[in-house]
Design a protein around this motif. Structure first.
Motif, PDB file in Angstrom:
ATOM      1  N   ARG A   1       0.811  -1.204   0.000  1.00 54.35           N
ATOM      2  CA  ARG A   1       0.000   0.000   0.000  1.00 54.35           C
ATOM      3  C   ARG A   1       0.847   1.257   0.000  1.00 54.35           C
ATOM      4  O   ARG A   1       1.978   1.260   0.464  1.00 54.35           O
TER       5      ARG A   1
ATOM      6  N   THR B   1       0.763   5.092   1.204  1.00 49.94           N
ATOM      7  CA  THR B   1       0.108   6.147   1.987  1.00 49.94           C
ATOM      8  C   THR B   1       1.052   7.336   2.019  1.00 49.94           C
ATOM      9  O   THR B   1       2.162   7.224   2.519  1.00 49.94           O
TER      10      THR B   1
ATOM     11  N   VAL C   1      -3.432  11.690   5.258  1.00 55.83           N
ATOM     12  CA  VAL C   1      -2.702  11.049   6.343  1.00 55.83           C
ATOM     13  C   VAL C   1      -2.151  12.156   7.230  1.00 55.83           C
ATOM     14  O   VAL C   1      -1.600  13.137   6.723  1.00 55.83           O
TER      15      VAL C   1
ATOM     16  N   ARG D   1       0.766   9.668  10.913  1.00 59.95           N
ATOM     17  CA  ARG D   1       0.544   8.668   9.872  1.00 59.95           C
ATOM     18  C   ARG D   1      -0.742   7.885  10.072  1.00 59.95           C
ATOM     19  O   ARG D   1      -0.869   6.729   9.699  1.00 59.95           O
TER      20      ARG D   1
ATOM     21  N   LEU E   1      -4.844   7.616   9.216  1.00 60.45           N
ATOM     22  CA  LEU E   1      -5.759   8.031   8.166  1.00 60.45           C
ATOM     23  C   LEU E   1      -6.702   9.089   8.728  1.00 60.45           C
ATOM     24  O   LEU E   1      -7.092   9.014   9.892  1.00 60.45           O
TER      25      LEU E   1
ATOM     26  N   MET F   1      -9.273   5.516  -1.532  1.00 60.82           N
ATOM     27  CA  MET F   1      -7.860   5.184  -1.707  1.00 60.82           C
ATOM     28  C   MET F   1      -7.560   4.630  -3.086  1.00 60.82           C
ATOM     29  O   MET F   1      -6.409   4.460  -3.448  1.00 60.82           O
TER      30      MET F   1
ATOM     31  N   ASP G   1      -6.487  -0.956   9.819  1.00 62.60           N
ATOM     32  CA  ASP G   1      -6.102   0.454   9.769  1.00 62.60           C
ATOM     33  C   ASP G   1      -7.318   1.362   9.841  1.00 62.60           C
ATOM     34  O   ASP G   1      -7.300   2.394  10.493  1.00 62.60           O
TER      35      ASP G   1
END
Ligand SMILES: Nc1ncnc2c1ncn2[C@@H]1O[C@H](COP(=O)(O)OP(=O)(O)OP(=O)(O)O)[C@@H](O)[C@H]1O
Ligand SMILES: [Mg+2]
Length: 342
Positions: free
Chosen positions: A32, A34, A151, A155, A157, A173, A194
């Protein structure tokens, strides 16, 4: 660079030095992006390959991201197994309620969105989590197509705020609406974790979760990891839906998530010309089912062509057509849920 592009690149990287067939992508379990950070998880066929894999990843991707995180699992590591006592409360969230169903298309997302807004209208602080990782529809229903998740410095979301509620969806996303969700198994589960535990939800009275249909991994993972008040099971009066809803109720029981009640969607049609309610799919069937399982029927939502149209346009009825029959039904469902959870 998107996750898909990273995966494409990993497909080019062979592991012949380690006498392994295929490419790095074959061992990828999670990927992923971010912010500027790429996180990758590989499942190793045997120990001792960490350095090789790490150096290949760094060589190929170090210029593309601010930071690379590479982690490893040994083969066969169970991903989602934890006993009931390790279930965690989502920080700051008083009541976590999942909206599920046995069958697809019965109106879960419509119910979840309008219920969240109805709770907000009653004065509660509300979040809405689209846990339907396979077919996220909350962005459309909330008029949030194209919204992106941010973010923060920690860090975490940051949910998108709309109409006074905090919203998070996997849809925020994905690079575009048509992107298939290639995440499977462990990747999905980490994303969900998350969403719950690494998100700046703030203080909420209710966090409403829209589940994918059926009785799959998402439901089980949630049940294993998060402390839920319980679930609402949505069904329509059709017999097929009822056969599936029994499975859903049993599944929640098996994984130890209390079923707070049943929501009957498309229960009747109120004819605008004569004002009468027509029970198109039969009357009383859902109530009878709920009773047989010792569950309350917390709400009955009518079939409402306006509801469907407004939903597609991202104008939820509870806010935009508060006088409609369906909006009133959602308000009454919200009151019933508050009573049930207080
Ligand atoms: N009470 C209702 N009256 C009219 N249309 C409705 C009603 N409830 C839902 N719909 C419509 O039915 C369709 C399916 O609803 P929705 O997407 O909420 O179902 P779902 O159970 O979340 O589906 P999925 O299983 O795909 O996630 C949508 O087009 C929605 O607008
Ligand atoms: Mg849905």
């Amino acid at each position: 660079m998107s996750v898909e592009e990273v995966v494409e690149l990993l497909k080019q990287l062979q592991l012949k030095e380690a006498q392994l067939e295929g490419s790095l992508a074959d061992y990828l379990k999670d990927a992923r992006v971010t912010g500027g950070v790429l996180s990758l998880v590989f499942e190793l066929p045997r120990p001792g390959l960490e350095d090789l894999i790490r150096s290949k990843v760094y060589d190929a991707l170090k210029d593309r991201f601010e930071k690379l995180e590479v982690r490893f699992l040994q083969k066969g590591t169970p991903v989602a197994s934890s006993p009931a006592f390790t279930r965690k409360q989502v920080p700051g969230v008083k009541h976590l309620v999942a909206v599920g169903s046995g069958k697809g298309g019965v109106g879960k997302s419509t119910v979840a969105v309008n219920l969240a807004l109805a709770l907000s209208r009653l004065g509660y602080r509300v979040g809405l989590l689209d846990a339907d990782v396979y077919g996220p529809s909350v962005p459309t229903l909330m008029g949030l197509k194209g919204a992106r998740v941010e973010v923060d410095e920690a860090r975490r979301l940051v949910p998108v705020e709309k109409e006074g509620i905090k919203v998070l969806s996997i849809g925020f996303m994905l690079p575009s609406e048509d992107t298939p969700v290639i995440w499977r198994g462990p990747m999905l589960m980490r994303a969900l974790m998350d969403f719950l535990f690494n998100t700046a939800w703030g203080e909420l009275d209710y966090l409403i979760m829209d589940l994918p249909p059926g009785t799959g991994d998402v439901q089980i993972t949630l049940a294993q990891h998060a402390k839920l008040d319980g679930s609402l099971v949505v069904t329509t009066p059709q017999d097929v839906a009822l056969a599936d809803v029994k499975k859903a109720v049993n599944m929640f029981k098996e994984v130890g998530v209390p079923v707070l009640g049943v929501v009957e969607n498309m229960a009747y049609f109120k004819c605008p010309s004569d004002g009468k309610a027509y029970y198109i799919f039969g009357k009383g069937k859902v109530e009878e089912f709920a009773r047989s399982y010792g569950l309350p029927l917390l709400g009955s939502i009518p079939v409402d062509p306006e509801l469907s149209r407004a939903s597609d346009e991202g104008r939820p009825v509870v806010l935009y057509y508060p006088e409609s029959e369906s909006a009133k039904a959602f308000m009454s469902l919200a009151r019933a849920l508050v009573e049930k959870t207080s």
